[in-house]
Design a protein around this motif. Structure first.
Motif, PDB file in Angstrom:
ATOM      1  N   TYR A 119      26.209   7.886  23.255  1.00  0.00           N
ATOM      2  CA  TYR A 119      27.474   8.225  23.911  1.00  0.00           C
ATOM      3  C   TYR A 119      28.274   6.962  24.226  1.00  0.00           C
ATOM      4  CZ  TYR A 119      25.838  13.015  24.557  1.00  0.00           C
ATOM      5  OH  TYR A 119      25.410  14.299  24.348  1.00  0.00           O
TER       6      TYR A 119
ATOM      7  N   ALA B 160      15.222  18.034  28.627  1.00  0.00           N
ATOM      8  CA  ALA B 160      16.320  18.413  27.746  1.00  0.00           C
ATOM      9  C   ALA B 160      17.001  17.131  27.259  1.00  0.00           C
ATOM     10  CB  ALA B 160      17.308  19.302  28.478  1.00  0.00           C
TER      11      ALA B 160
ATOM     12  N   GLY C 146      19.489  14.381  25.713  1.00  0.00           N
ATOM     13  CA  GLY C 146      20.924  14.166  25.897  1.00  0.00           C
ATOM     14  C   GLY C 146      21.325  14.203  27.359  1.00  0.00           C
ATOM     15  N   ARG C 147      20.440  14.731  28.190  1.00  0.00           N
ATOM     16  CA  ARG C 147      20.766  14.755  29.620  1.00  0.00           C
ATOM     17  C   ARG C 147      19.585  14.245  30.444  1.00  0.00           C
ATOM     18  NH1 ARG C 147      23.187  20.484  30.814  1.00  0.00           N
ATOM     19  NH2 ARG C 147      21.499  21.161  29.462  1.00  0.00           N
TER      20      ARG C 147
ATOM     21  N   GLN D 151      20.697  15.317  20.822  1.00  0.00           N
ATOM     22  CA  GLN D 151      21.266  14.689  22.021  1.00  0.00           C
ATOM     23  C   GLN D 151      22.504  15.440  22.540  1.00  0.00           C
ATOM     24  OE1 GLN D 151      18.371  12.558  22.515  1.00  0.00           O
ATOM     25  NE2 GLN D 151      20.034  11.598  23.637  1.00  0.00           N
ATOM     26  N   GLY D 152      23.039  16.357  21.735  1.00  0.00           N
ATOM     27  CA  GLY D 152      24.165  17.170  22.177  1.00  0.00           C
ATOM     28  C   GLY D 152      23.734  18.274  23.133  1.00  0.00           C
TER      29      GLY D 152
ATOM     30  N   ASP E  44      28.233  13.006  21.006  1.00  0.00           N
ATOM     31  CA  ASP E  44      29.351  12.838  21.934  1.00  0.00           C
ATOM     32  C   ASP E  44      30.573  13.661  21.504  1.00  0.00           C
ATOM     33  OD1 ASP E  44      30.772  11.329  24.110  1.00  0.00           O
ATOM     34  OD2 ASP E  44      31.971  10.696  22.386  1.00  0.00           O
TER      35      ASP E  44
ATOM     36  N   ASN F 255      21.189   7.907  26.061  1.00  0.00           N
ATOM     37  CA  ASN F 255      22.619   8.168  25.949  1.00  0.00           C
ATOM     38  C   ASN F 255      23.440   6.899  25.810  1.00  0.00           C
ATOM     39  OD1 ASN F 255      22.039  10.825  26.277  1.00  0.00           O
ATOM     40  ND2 ASN F 255      23.325  11.140  28.074  1.00  0.00           N
TER      41      ASN F 255
END
Lengths: 299, 331
Positions: free
Chosen positions: B68, B172, B174-175, B117-118, B96, B188
């Motif tokens: 990101y 999870a 990406g977060r 990662q989305g 991203d 990220n």
């Protein structure tokens, strides 16, 4: 213009009566915005969507802006049905905490705000969301004040209006899983967890084998072991044009925390004497672009 | 059903291609992708060589640009994306929203895959990415169970790719900001989790201590096998009990589920491990090639061959594998 204060959604699992008592008090506190809803685990059902909406109406009656927050990790059709009920509340703004919620509000043509777990890392992302009805966004917790300053400068240059909220106090929500770490500690399977996380209104402290606070386990979510505290940064936030300062609810001492931030935002920085809170070290590293657990401030 | 394999170097790419990968995914040698390791990944010259090698053998090549970018890095990330487009990759793997928008706007002809990662875990989320950015495929996070994947697959507007084998993220993707909380790098922001630069090993008597930016992640007794201190796989103390409080060091292996994935119409299975050796790339690709061919030929009677499972077990982290969230054994 003075920055607004908000109370983020309660990240912990408190009994229904504790939740109602907390907001009965919060109605009197100097916060402008209150986020309501279960954002961590679909098994926490003491409060149904209809109960949150009832509570939202009460708080609106007390002059608060109320926002309904969506669950952060959506995993099932049942989760999506709950999301639809939140979207269809008909009265209150929705805080989208993942792209499932985002899609629902956009398809319904509704305005929305985004929470700290929505990955908004650059102005191009904001432009996409602004086209679709974004009213306010929350800076992801791992981003620094310098990144925020760059974002604000770009938005200003491009004449874009995107009010920003900063998570400024409390344990930082850092990760979400389909597994439950509180149930794991108790040796229980997640489907028969017996709601053990309700016994820990401030989560379970996870420490290193040298007793250093590392993380805080809270059901399926993992939070920071130290408490993020940006009170000293409020003048800087004001200069950066921050719209709203988010405080994350805790079980004890919250009235005093809000009172201090209220004074601080008006330029009267309170002394740093201890509060009656769950014991944890402070941190502010993310704000300075350093490891999140770092703490910069010395008296 | 397609086999998508990782390559962190040209020899790894060749090994995967030779072993029968339908596609390989690679990244530039910087933090524009989620496997930023010293000495890993591709220069433009190596990318060209790799693409030529793969194309001649009918293998497609995807480019991961799945971190990101922040404002200070925006020009670098978009310039890198533009270079990837010029190089002619078969797909870009993006997470991203800003970069997805850039790719859809300026390079609409190149397929866009949503990276794991989305963090899209439902068909509603997939509809968002599909409508806004025209993605044609999405990689699903490793937190979903088989029932949940079935639900997503039933309504998905795009092709689905799922993880079949390799390191297992139980958060999870990406977060997860755990890594930047202890160090200053996260998946990220710069494609690193528990980065090697922050790792310190220390011998204490007979014990070996593994630290991440000074924080004790694990302590191994003399007779224990010491694993890399990935922060969620360490041993910590909760209310006086010391245990793997978040997750044991194991790898994901979903070979038992291959017939079901095939039935659901999953378009591709993905192997994790761009940071691993060429030997790993080749052996894992070969094993899964054989398994996919057999499942395609006869899904009803498919059973993983013992030698496949043995090979995969030996290539796993800590020598242990798990079905992960797929069967939710912890439920």
């Amino acid at each position: 213009m003075t920055m607004k204060l908000s109370l983020g959604p309660i990240l912990w699992y408190w009994p229904r009566q504790d939740v109602l008592n907390f907001y009965a008090e919060a109605a009197e506190w100097p916060v402008e915005t209150i986020y309501l809803g279960e954002v961590v685990c679909s098994r926490r059902r003491d409060m149904k969507v209809a109960d949150w909406v009832d509570l939202a109406r009460d708080l609106r009656g007390c002059g608060k802006e109320v926002v309904l927050s969506s669950q952060t990790l959506i995993e099932s059709e049942a989760d999506l049905r709950t999301l639809r009920r939140i979207r269809d509340n008909g009265e209150f703004l929705v805080e989208a905490n993942d792209q499932s919620a985002l899609n629902m509000v956009i398809e319904a043509g509704l305005p929305f705000v985004t929470g700290p777990s929505m990955n908004v890392y650059n102005p191009a992302t904001l432009r996409v969301l602004l086209r679709r009805g974004l009213q306010r966004w929350c800076l992801p917790v791992e981003l620094s004040r310098d990144t925020l300053a760059d974002m604000q400068a770009t938005l200003y240059e491009q004449s874009l209006h995107a009010p920003v909220e900063v998570f400024a106090w409390g344990f930082l929500p850092l990760a979400w899983s389909s597994r439950c770490f509180t149930a794991r500690y108790y040796g229980k399977p997640k489907d028969r967890c017996e709601f053990v996380c309700q016994q820990h209104p401030d989560g379970l402290a996870l420490k290193s084998r040298e007793h250093q606070d590392v993380f805080r386990l809270n059901g399926t979510s993992t939070l920071s072991g130290a408490r993020y505290d940006l009170m000293r940064e409020l003048p800087d936030m004001q200069r950066l044009g921050v719209d709203t300062v988010r405080l994350s609810p805790e079980h004890e001492g919250m009235a005093e925390v809000v009172a201090r931030f209220d004074r601080a935002r008006q330029g009267d920085m309170p002394e740093r004497h201890p509060l009656h809170l769950a014991e944890a070290p402070p941190c502010d590293g993310y704000w300075y672009g350093r490891p999140g657990m770092d703490w910069s401030w010395t008296p | 059903m397609e086999l998508v394999c990782p390559a962190g170097s040209l020899p790894a790419l060749k090994a995967a291609v030779d072993a029968g990968a339908d596609a390989v995914y690679i990244g530039f040698r910087d933090h524009t992708n989620a496997r930023q390791f010293a000495g890993l990944n591709f220069t433009e010259k190596r990318m060209r060589e790799g693409m030529e090698y793969a194309r001649r053998r009918g293998t497609r090549v995807f480019c991961a640009l799945n971190t990101y970018p922040q404002p200070a890095g925006w020009k670098h990330w978009t310039a890198t994306l533009d270079r990837a487009a010029d190089l002619g990759f078969d797909a870009l793997i993006l997470a991203d929203m800003g970069l997805l928008d850039h790719a859809a706007r300026y390079h609409p002809g190149i397929p866009r895959h949503l990276s794991v990662q989305g963090s899209a875990t439902s068909h509603e989320a997939l509809r968002f990415y599909h409508r806004e950015f025209g993605i044609s495929r999405a990689v699903l996070p490793r937190v979903l169970s088989m029932d949940q994947v079935r639900q997503v697959a039933g309504h998905s507007p795009v092709e689905l790719e799922v993880f079949a084998f390799g390191s297992l993220c139980i958060m999870a993707e990406g977060r997860c900001y755990l890594s930047s909380y202890l160090t200053d790098e996260s998946p990220n922001t710069c494609g690193a989790c528990s980065p090697a630069k922050a790792v310190r090993w220390e011998e204490k008597g007979d014990d070996l201590e593994a630290r991440l930016n000074g924080v004790l992640i694990d302590r191994f007794a003399g007779d224990e096998q010491a694993g890399y201190p990935t922060l969620c796989k360490g041993r910590f103390e909760v209310e006086g009990a010391v245990y793997h409080a978040i997750e044991e060091p194991t790898s994901l292996n979903t070979m038992d589920l291959l017939p079901e994935l095939h039935r659901l119409g999953v378009s591709a299975v993905k192997i994790e491990g761009r940071q691993r050796s060429p030997a790993y790339s080749g052996q894992v690709a070969g094993t899964w090639r054989a398994a996919i061919d057999r499942v395609k030929a006869d899904p009803e009677t498919f059973e993983p061959a013992p030698e496949w499972q043995r090979t995969l077990g030996e290539l796993s982290e800590g020598g242990q594998t798990t079905l992960g969230a797929w069967t939710r054994s912890w439920k």
